[in-house]
Design a protein around this motif. Structure first.
Motif, PDB file in Angstrom:
ATOM      1  N   SER A 114       0.740  -1.453  -0.102  1.00 33.47           N
ATOM      2  CA  SER A 114       0.091  -0.036  -0.158  1.00 33.47           C
ATOM      3  C   SER A 114       0.855   1.236   0.082  1.00 33.47           C
ATOM      4  CB  SER A 114      -1.103  -0.110   1.101  1.00 33.47           C
ATOM      5  OG  SER A 114      -0.116   0.081   2.296  1.00 33.47           O
ATOM      6  N   ALA A 115       2.032   1.150   0.120  1.00 34.27           N
ATOM      7  CA  ALA A 115       3.082   2.404  -0.068  1.00 34.27           C
ATOM      8  C   ALA A 115       2.696   3.303  -0.911  1.00 34.27           C
ATOM      9  CB  ALA A 115       4.492   1.941  -0.147  1.00 34.27           C
ATOM     10  N   PRO A 116       2.270   3.061  -2.250  1.00 35.84           N
ATOM     11  CA  PRO A 116       2.103   4.035  -3.309  1.00 35.84           C
ATOM     12  C   PRO A 116       0.926   4.949  -3.001  1.00 35.84           C
ATOM     13  CG  PRO A 116       2.789   2.192  -4.410  1.00 35.84           C
ATOM     14  CD  PRO A 116       2.896   1.774  -2.877  1.00 35.84           C
ATOM     15  N   ARG A 117      -0.253   4.146  -2.595  1.00 35.17           N
ATOM     16  CA  ARG A 117      -1.395   4.601  -2.205  1.00 35.17           C
ATOM     17  C   ARG A 117      -1.236   5.702  -1.149  1.00 35.17           C
ATOM     18  NH1 ARG A 117      -5.334   1.221   0.017  1.00 35.17           N
ATOM     19  NH2 ARG A 117      -4.169  -0.722  -0.014  1.00 35.17           N
ATOM     20  N   ILE A 118      -0.284   5.369   0.009  1.00 33.03           N
ATOM     21  CA  ILE A 118      -0.078   6.035   1.175  1.00 33.03           C
ATOM     22  C   ILE A 118       0.705   7.381   0.832  1.00 33.03           C
ATOM     23  CG2 ILE A 118       1.122   6.325   3.382  1.00 33.03           C
ATOM     24  CD1 ILE A 118       0.693   3.384   3.778  1.00 33.03           C
ATOM     25  N   LYS A 119       1.603   7.488  -0.077  1.00 38.49           N
ATOM     26  CA  LYS A 119       1.923   8.660  -0.751  1.00 38.49           C
ATOM     27  C   LYS A 119       1.153   9.286  -1.459  1.00 38.49           C
ATOM     28  CE  LYS A 119       6.876   7.374  -1.576  1.00 38.49           C
ATOM     29  NZ  LYS A 119       7.839   6.520  -2.419  1.00 38.49           N
ATOM     30  N   ARG A 120       0.300   8.633  -1.991  1.00 41.08           N
ATOM     31  CA  ARG A 120      -0.832   9.624  -2.764  1.00 41.08           C
ATOM     32  C   ARG A 120      -1.814  10.335  -1.762  1.00 41.08           C
ATOM     33  NH1 ARG A 120      -1.215   5.584  -6.760  1.00 41.08           N
ATOM     34  NH2 ARG A 120      -3.029   4.740  -5.577  1.00 41.08           N
ATOM     35  N   LEU A 121      -2.187   9.548  -0.709  1.00 40.92           N
ATOM     36  CA  LEU A 121      -3.054  10.325   0.251  1.00 40.92           C
ATOM     37  C   LEU A 121      -2.164  11.615   1.013  1.00 40.92           C
ATOM     38  CD1 LEU A 121      -5.573   9.676   1.773  1.00 40.92           C
ATOM     39  CD2 LEU A 121      -4.370   8.583   3.507  1.00 40.92           C
ATOM     40  N   ILE A 122      -0.782  11.086   1.132  1.00 39.35           N
ATOM     41  CA  ILE A 122      -0.129  12.372   1.810  1.00 39.35           C
ATOM     42  C   ILE A 122      -0.079  13.577   0.897  1.00 39.35           C
ATOM     43  CG2 ILE A 122       2.122  12.883   2.700  1.00 39.35           C
ATOM     44  CD1 ILE A 122       2.357  10.069   3.642  1.00 39.35           C
ATOM     45  N   LEU A 123       0.190  13.249  -0.336  1.00 43.88           N
ATOM     46  CA  LEU A 123       0.216  14.402  -1.301  1.00 43.88           C
ATOM     47  C   LEU A 123      -1.086  15.160  -1.328  1.00 43.88           C
ATOM     48  CD1 LEU A 123       2.634  15.319  -3.001  1.00 43.88           C
ATOM     49  CD2 LEU A 123       1.517  14.392  -5.013  1.00 43.88           C
TER      50      LEU A 123
ATOM     51  N   GLY B  87      -3.759  14.814   0.687  1.00 45.76           N
ATOM     52  CA  GLY B  87      -4.628  15.261   1.972  1.00 45.76           C
ATOM     53  C   GLY B  87      -3.764  16.065   2.630  1.00 45.76           C
ATOM     54  N   GLY B  88      -2.384  15.876   2.402  1.00 47.12           N
ATOM     55  CA  GLY B  88      -1.351  16.801   3.247  1.00 47.12           C
ATOM     56  C   GLY B  88      -0.860  18.019   2.658  1.00 47.12           C
ATOM     57  N   ALA B  89      -0.989  17.876   1.282  1.00 49.40           N
ATOM     58  CA  ALA B  89      -0.523  19.443   0.538  1.00 49.40           C
ATOM     59  C   ALA B  89      -1.618  19.862  -0.259  1.00 49.40           C
ATOM     60  CB  ALA B  89       0.757  18.725  -0.186  1.00 49.40           C
ATOM     61  N   ALA B  90      -2.143  19.229  -1.376  1.00 46.80           N
ATOM     62  CA  ALA B  90      -3.096  19.614  -2.500  1.00 46.80           C
ATOM     63  C   ALA B  90      -4.196  20.171  -1.745  1.00 46.80           C
ATOM     64  CB  ALA B  90      -3.329  18.422  -3.343  1.00 46.80           C
ATOM     65  N   VAL B  91      -5.083  19.471  -0.875  1.00 48.04           N
ATOM     66  CA  VAL B  91      -6.297  19.803  -0.337  1.00 48.04           C
ATOM     67  C   VAL B  91      -5.904  21.060   0.542  1.00 48.04           C
ATOM     68  CG1 VAL B  91      -8.375  19.348   1.124  1.00 48.04           C
ATOM     69  CG2 VAL B  91      -7.512  17.576  -0.710  1.00 48.04           C
ATOM     70  N   PRO B  92      -4.974  21.190   1.482  1.00 45.98           N
ATOM     71  CA  PRO B  92      -4.941  22.247   2.239  1.00 45.98           C
ATOM     72  C   PRO B  92      -4.491  23.518   1.759  1.00 45.98           C
ATOM     73  CG  PRO B  92      -3.843  20.216   3.293  1.00 45.98           C
ATOM     74  CD  PRO B  92      -4.348  19.897   2.009  1.00 45.98           C
ATOM     75  N   THR B  93      -3.695  23.256   0.719  1.00 50.09           N
ATOM     76  CA  THR B  93      -3.360  24.550  -0.300  1.00 50.09           C
ATOM     77  C   THR B  93      -4.472  25.250  -0.946  1.00 50.09           C
ATOM     78  OG1 THR B  93      -1.224  23.370  -0.658  1.00 50.09           O
ATOM     79  CG2 THR B  93      -1.459  25.471  -2.032  1.00 50.09           C
ATOM     80  N   ALA B  94      -5.383  24.107  -1.541  1.00 49.91           N
ATOM     81  CA  ALA B  94      -6.541  24.549  -2.116  1.00 49.91           C
ATOM     82  C   ALA B  94      -7.505  25.271  -1.215  1.00 49.91           C
ATOM     83  CB  ALA B  94      -7.345  23.369  -2.971  1.00 49.91           C
ATOM     84  N   THR B  95      -7.629  24.837  -0.006  1.00 46.89           N
ATOM     85  CA  THR B  95      -8.672  25.345   1.195  1.00 46.89           C
ATOM     86  C   THR B  95      -7.871  26.599   1.504  1.00 46.89           C
ATOM     87  OG1 THR B  95      -8.750  22.940   1.726  1.00 46.89           O
ATOM     88  CG2 THR B  95      -9.578  24.866   3.167  1.00 46.89           C
ATOM     89  N   VAL B  96      -6.730  26.761   1.677  1.00 45.20           N
ATOM     90  CA  VAL B  96      -6.314  28.081   2.266  1.00 45.20           C
ATOM     91  C   VAL B  96      -6.389  29.175   1.230  1.00 45.20           C
ATOM     92  CG1 VAL B  96      -4.024  29.247   3.025  1.00 45.20           C
ATOM     93  CG2 VAL B  96      -4.676  27.094   3.889  1.00 45.20           C
ATOM     94  N   ALA B  97      -6.300  28.540  -0.190  1.00 42.15           N
ATOM     95  CA  ALA B  97      -6.222  29.556  -1.357  1.00 42.15           C
ATOM     96  C   ALA B  97      -7.830  30.283  -1.212  1.00 42.15           C
ATOM     97  CB  ALA B  97      -5.906  28.796  -2.454  1.00 42.15           C
ATOM     98  N   VAL B  98      -8.506  29.323  -1.213  1.00 40.19           N
ATOM     99  CA  VAL B  98     -10.061  29.921  -1.337  1.00 40.19           C
ATOM    100  C   VAL B  98     -10.202  30.738  -0.129  1.00 40.19           C
ATOM    101  CG1 VAL B  98     -12.430  28.782  -1.048  1.00 40.19           C
ATOM    102  CG2 VAL B  98     -10.963  27.544  -2.451  1.00 40.19           C
TER     103      VAL B  98
END
Ligand code: CUA
Length: 351
Positions: free
Chosen positions: A96-105, A107-118
């Motif tokens: 599951s390592a690739p899935r975890i990396k995607r989740l971190i990317l 959930g930890g970077a893309a979604v927060p950046t978009a939320t803060v931008a909005v």
């Protein structure tokens, strides 16, 4: 679960006694905790100091941002807790390592950046919507240790009152806020306005009341010993009533009241009160302290800390320091009882 709480006259839940310890009943501890924390939590929900009162357009704009942020934060919190619980229980799987990396990317970077931008864009739009207008201010507020000088600009010149801000509903009033001593902060939560009063600067704010009522105003920046005793009242009223009030405040003290209370006026002058306070229509023209021309039109004095009664006035005049530490007004100890009575009667007649 519905929790019925006793309610104070201003609609806030009231803290009540916590029930006796009862080990036999399951859930008592939870109920007891709720009984303690719920009133504390809900005490900010309403009342004259709540910015959720929706009494002004500027407060409504802030509120429109607040609720989506609150619910959004609740969803993020719930999702994070759920994921954490899942992570604690899940069996590690190298596949599951690739899935975890995607989740971190995501959930930890893309979604927060978009939320803060909005949120940033929404915040900037809200700031633009509440930006004050150019041109002359209708009200100038001077924050002083520890009271508020409120001066209205009228065609006949400024009309100065103390510790009371009245505004017409349905209109935007531009207010300039300044200070001559230390940094204070002008805030009427129900109207949404909060701005610092900084020595050497004039800060501007616009307020647009949409609802009539009486609201609490406070100093929101620590400014010395009596910071917590630097309150004022904000009254939002129909435009015609506001105009009538302003006209009445612009008039000098009622000559008949001055005549009836000539003895009290004489004490006022003799004891030096006139060096700091003005009573328009008399020889008293001091500008250091509040203008007292229409003192009795207000229901509290000393920056909101005392009810306007002859007894409270007498206590204040006798020893203001005992009621407001470090206050600049000097005490008048040993004033004869009949002089104090004449003085307070004179002040109570200044309607
Ligand atoms: Cu003025 Cu705090």
């Amino acid at each position: 679960m519905k929790v019925d709480l006793p309610v104070t006259p201003d609609g806030c839940p009231e803290a009540g006694p916590v029930g006796k310890r009862d080990r036999a009943r399951p859930g008592t501890a939870a109920r007891r905790t709720g009984a303690v924390f719920f009133p504390v939590l809900l005490s900010g929900c309403t009342g004259p100091y709540s910015w959720l009162s929706g009494a002004g357009r500027e407060a409504e704009i802030a509120e429109a941002l607040f609720w989506p942020m609150l619910w959004g934060a609740a969803v993020v919190w719930a999702a994070t807790v759920a994921l954490a619980l899942y992570a604690f229980r899940a069996t590690p799987d190298p596949e599951s390592a690739p899935r975890i990396k995607r989740l971190i990317l995501w959930g930890g970077a893309a979604v927060p950046t978009a939320t803060v931008a909005v949120l940033l864009v929404a915040g900037l739009l809200a700031l633009r919507a509440i930006a004050p207008a150019d041109g002359a201010a209708q009200v100038r507020i001077g924050a002083e240790q520890w009271w508020w000088r409120v001066a209205y600009t009228t065609t006949e010149g400024p009309v100065t009152v103390a510790n009371e801000l009245r505004l017409p509903t349905g209109a935007t009033t531009t207010i300039d806020v300044a200070s001559d001593d230390v940094i204070h902060s002008f805030w009427v939560p129900a109207l949404g306005g909060k701005i610092d009063a900084i020595p050497g600067l004039v800060n501007r704010i616009s307020l647009t009341p949409v609802r009539e009522g009486e609201w609490g105003g406070i100093c929101a920046e620590f400014c010395g010993t009596a910071h917590a005793q630097m309150r004022f009242k904000a009254v939002t009223m129909p435009p015609e009533a506001f105009e009538a009030w302003l006209e009445a405040q612009a008039r000098p003290a009622e000559p008949s009241a001055l005549e009836i209370h000539a003895e009290g006026l004489a004490v006022f002058i003799r004891e030096g009160c006139a060096a700091c306070h003005a009573v328009r229509g008399t020889a008293a023209s001091g500008v250091v302290g509040p203008d007292l021309t229409h003192l009795a039109s207000r229901d509290r004095f000393a920056a909101g800390i005392l009810p306007l009664t002859p007894e409270a006035l007498a206590r204040w005049i006798d020893d203001p320091e005992s009621l407001k530490p470090d206050v600049q007004m000097p005490a008048t100890p040993g004033l004869a009882a009949e002089d104090m009575r004449a003085l307070t009667s004179f002040l109570m007649a200044l309607e």
